[in-house]
Design a protein around this motif. Structure first.
Motif, PDB file in Angstrom:
ATOM      1  N   ALA A 109     -24.797  34.250 -21.463  1.00 17.33           N
ATOM      2  CA  ALA A 109     -24.362  33.038 -22.169  1.00 17.33           C
ATOM      3  C   ALA A 109     -25.252  31.872 -21.785  1.00 17.33           C
ATOM      4  N   GLY A 110     -25.631  31.079 -22.788  1.00 18.47           N
ATOM      5  CA  GLY A 110     -26.342  29.850 -22.505  1.00 18.47           C
ATOM      6  C   GLY A 110     -25.333  28.781 -22.150  1.00 18.47           C
ATOM      7  N   THR A 111     -25.830  27.635 -21.724  1.00 19.49           N
ATOM      8  CA  THR A 111     -24.916  26.532 -21.444  1.00 19.49           C
ATOM      9  C   THR A 111     -24.457  25.942 -22.771  1.00 19.49           C
ATOM     10  N   LEU A 112     -23.356  25.220 -22.735  1.00 21.91           N
ATOM     11  CA  LEU A 112     -22.845  24.587 -23.942  1.00 21.91           C
ATOM     12  C   LEU A 112     -23.893  23.644 -24.527  1.00 21.91           C
ATOM     13  N   GLU A 113     -24.561  22.893 -23.670  1.00 19.82           N
ATOM     14  CA  GLU A 113     -25.579  21.949 -24.137  1.00 19.82           C
ATOM     15  C   GLU A 113     -26.729  22.674 -24.829  1.00 19.82           C
ATOM     16  N   ASP A 114     -27.151  23.822 -24.279  1.00 12.80           N
ATOM     17  CA  ASP A 114     -28.236  24.599 -24.887  1.00 12.80           C
ATOM     18  C   ASP A 114     -27.831  25.128 -26.262  1.00 12.80           C
ATOM     19  N   ILE A 115     -26.591  25.619 -26.371  1.00 12.34           N
ATOM     20  CA  ILE A 115     -26.102  26.164 -27.633  1.00 12.34           C
ATOM     21  C   ILE A 115     -26.013  25.052 -28.675  1.00 12.34           C
ATOM     22  N   GLN A 116     -25.409  23.935 -28.297  1.00  7.91           N
ATOM     23  CA  GLN A 116     -25.267  22.824 -29.236  1.00  7.91           C
ATOM     24  C   GLN A 116     -26.626  22.298 -29.679  1.00  7.91           C
ATOM     25  N   SER A 117     -27.545  22.192 -28.746  1.00 11.39           N
ATOM     26  CA  SER A 117     -28.882  21.708 -29.070  1.00 11.39           C
ATOM     27  C   SER A 117     -29.563  22.625 -30.084  1.00 11.39           C
ATOM     28  N   LYS A 118     -29.399  23.925 -29.908  1.00  8.34           N
ATOM     29  CA  LYS A 118     -30.014  24.896 -30.819  1.00  8.34           C
ATOM     30  C   LYS A 118     -29.480  24.727 -32.240  1.00  8.34           C
ATOM     31  N   TYR A 119     -28.157  24.632 -32.379  1.00  8.73           N
ATOM     32  CA  TYR A 119     -27.577  24.521 -33.712  1.00  8.73           C
ATOM     33  C   TYR A 119     -27.799  23.148 -34.339  1.00  8.73           C
ATOM     34  N   MET A 120     -27.887  22.103 -33.526  1.00  7.52           N
ATOM     35  CA  MET A 120     -28.096  20.759 -34.071  1.00  7.52           C
ATOM     36  C   MET A 120     -29.484  20.599 -34.687  1.00  7.52           C
ATOM     37  N   GLN A 121     -30.385  21.535 -34.425  1.00  8.25           N
ATOM     38  CA  GLN A 121     -31.721  21.489 -35.019  1.00  8.25           C
ATOM     39  C   GLN A 121     -31.704  21.893 -36.494  1.00  8.25           C
ATOM     40  N   HIS A 122     -30.558  22.409 -36.956  1.00 14.88           N
ATOM     41  CA  HIS A 122     -30.495  22.985 -38.305  1.00 14.88           C
ATOM     42  C   HIS A 122     -29.367  22.363 -39.117  1.00 14.88           C
ATOM     43  N   ASN A 123     -29.619  22.186 -40.426  1.00 15.88           N
ATOM     44  CA  ASN A 123     -28.601  21.653 -41.326  1.00 15.88           C
ATOM     45  C   ASN A 123     -27.662  22.729 -41.852  1.00 15.88           C
ATOM     46  N   ASP A 124     -28.152  23.962 -41.902  1.00 15.09           N
ATOM     47  CA  ASP A 124     -27.317  25.047 -42.389  1.00 15.09           C
ATOM     48  C   ASP A 124     -27.798  26.367 -41.799  1.00 15.09           C
ATOM     49  N   ASN A 129     -20.945  21.128 -33.081  1.00 14.78           N
ATOM     50  CA  ASN A 129     -21.503  19.965 -32.380  1.00 14.78           C
ATOM     51  C   ASN A 129     -20.437  19.167 -31.638  1.00 14.78           C
ATOM     52  N   THR A 130     -19.168  19.550 -31.755  1.00 17.10           N
ATOM     53  CA  THR A 130     -18.102  18.824 -31.054  1.00 17.10           C
ATOM     54  C   THR A 130     -17.170  19.782 -30.318  1.00 17.10           C
ATOM     55  N   ILE A 131     -17.683  20.886 -29.866  1.00 18.65           N
ATOM     56  CA  ILE A 131     -16.848  21.899 -29.207  1.00 18.65           C
ATOM     57  C   ILE A 131     -16.080  21.309 -28.040  1.00 18.65           C
ATOM     58  N   ASP A 132     -16.741  20.486 -27.245  1.00 19.67           N
ATOM     59  CA  ASP A 132     -16.087  19.964 -26.043  1.00 19.67           C
ATOM     60  C   ASP A 132     -14.957  18.992 -26.357  1.00 19.67           C
ATOM     61  N   GLU A 133     -14.860  18.523 -27.608  1.00 22.06           N
ATOM     62  CA  GLU A 133     -13.731  17.670 -27.990  1.00 22.06           C
ATOM     63  C   GLU A 133     -12.457  18.481 -28.194  1.00 22.06           C
ATOM     64  N   ASP A 134     -12.603  19.739 -28.598  1.00 21.94           N
ATOM     65  CA  ASP A 134     -11.454  20.570 -28.928  1.00 21.94           C
ATOM     66  C   ASP A 134     -11.149  21.649 -27.888  1.00 21.94           C
ATOM     67  N   TYR A 135     -12.082  21.888 -26.974  1.00 17.13           N
ATOM     68  CA  TYR A 135     -11.925  22.962 -25.998  1.00 17.13           C
ATOM     69  C   TYR A 135     -12.239  22.487 -24.587  1.00 17.13           C
ATOM     70  N   THR A 136     -11.576  23.085 -23.618  1.00 19.34           N
ATOM     71  CA  THR A 136     -11.980  22.985 -22.224  1.00 19.34           C
ATOM     72  C   THR A 136     -12.917  24.164 -21.986  1.00 19.34           C
ATOM     73  N   ILE A 137     -14.087  23.900 -21.439  1.00 21.05           N
ATOM     74  CA  ILE A 137     -15.121  24.928 -21.307  1.00 21.05           C
ATOM     75  C   ILE A 137     -15.190  25.447 -19.878  1.00 21.05           C
ATOM     76  N   GLU A 138     -15.141  26.758 -19.748  1.00 23.32           N
ATOM     77  CA  GLU A 138     -15.374  27.424 -18.463  1.00 23.32           C
ATOM     78  C   GLU A 138     -16.707  28.151 -18.587  1.00 23.32           C
ATOM     79  N   ASP A 139     -17.684  27.725 -17.821  1.00 23.62           N
ATOM     80  CA  ASP A 139     -19.032  28.270 -17.911  1.00 23.62           C
ATOM     81  C   ASP A 139     -19.267  29.239 -16.763  1.00 23.62           C
ATOM     82  N   THR A 140     -19.336  30.529 -17.060  1.00 21.55           N
ATOM     83  CA  THR A 140     -19.651  31.531 -16.049  1.00 21.55           C
ATOM     84  C   THR A 140     -21.087  31.992 -16.272  1.00 21.55           C
ATOM     85  N   GLU A 141     -21.586  32.826 -15.438  1.00 19.12           N
ATOM     86  CA  GLU A 141     -22.952  33.319 -15.626  1.00 19.12           C
ATOM     87  C   GLU A 141     -23.069  34.218 -16.846  1.00 19.12           C
TER      88      GLU A 141
END
Length: 196
Positions: free
Chosen positions: A24-39, A122-134
């Motif tokens: 799993a990537g970090t939440l920031e890495d995942i969001q950054s990847k998807y924010m580069q694209h409109n669809d 792009n707003t996952i952290d607004e709706d979820y509490t994130i537990e980041d494991t390796e």
């Protein structure tokens, strides 16, 4: 039978839950990847187990996402379905039966299902509490029950989503063959008059 398949997919779409996988990537890495694209367009394969009726169902299809518009899921097997989520409204169309169901969802439910998960990337952290494991990101919906576990590929794209709820239901969704910035039109996220 047809109604059971429709209900089975609806249940699996709206169920919340847990799982685990290997990368799993970090939440920031995942969001950054998807924010580069409109669809994007992505193929999916989903295996669902319904514990109460001891039934397994395999779904295949395609997901379409357009930022600030919505998410559409075209299910090919075992029964053709078109499911569209725009904000808090979900439309479920069964082409073979020529029937459509429309529901308004409370915001907390709309953001806590798999289609809402895509629409809120792009707003996952607004709706979820994130537990980041390796090995995975585990998302606990705020104000809800259950949780979702996700795995990414090496480029931080979602590749596998595992879900399980307290009733013994579970789903594994595998995503593949992403296509980005395809120019998807907004009309794809609206049912035609003949489908309504």
């Amino acid at each position: 039978m047809q109604q059971n398949l429709k209900n089975s997919l609806c249940i699996s779409i709206f169920m919340l839950t847990l799982a685990s996988f290997a990368n799993a990537g970090t939440l920031e890495d995942i969001q950054s990847k998807y924010m580069q694209h409109n669809d994007f367009v992505v193929m999916f394969s989903q295996d669902t187990y319904q514990g109460l009726v001891d039934k397994r169902i395999h779904f295949t299809g395609k997901v379409f996402y357009k930022r600030d518009v919505g998410v559409r899921m075209d299910v090919y097997e075992p029964q053709r379905q078109i499911i569209i989520l725009k904000e808090q409204t979900v439309h479920i169309h069964l082409p073979d039966e020529n029937t459509t169901t429309t529901q308004e969802l409370p915001k907390e439910i709309a953001s806590q299902n798999i289609l809402g998960f895509f629409s809120g990337l792009n707003t996952i952290d607004e709706d979820y509490t994130i537990e980041d494991t390796e090995d995975e990101l585990i998302l606990h919906p705020k104000g809800g029950t259950g949780f979702i576990s996700i795995q990414t590929d090496k480029s931080n794209l979602l590749s596998r989503i595992l879900l399980k709820d307290a009733a013994g239901n579970s789903s594994t969704i595998v995503l593949s063959d992403y296509q980005f910035n395809t120019g998807i039109g907004e009309d794809l996220f609206t049912l035609s008059k003949s489908q309504q």
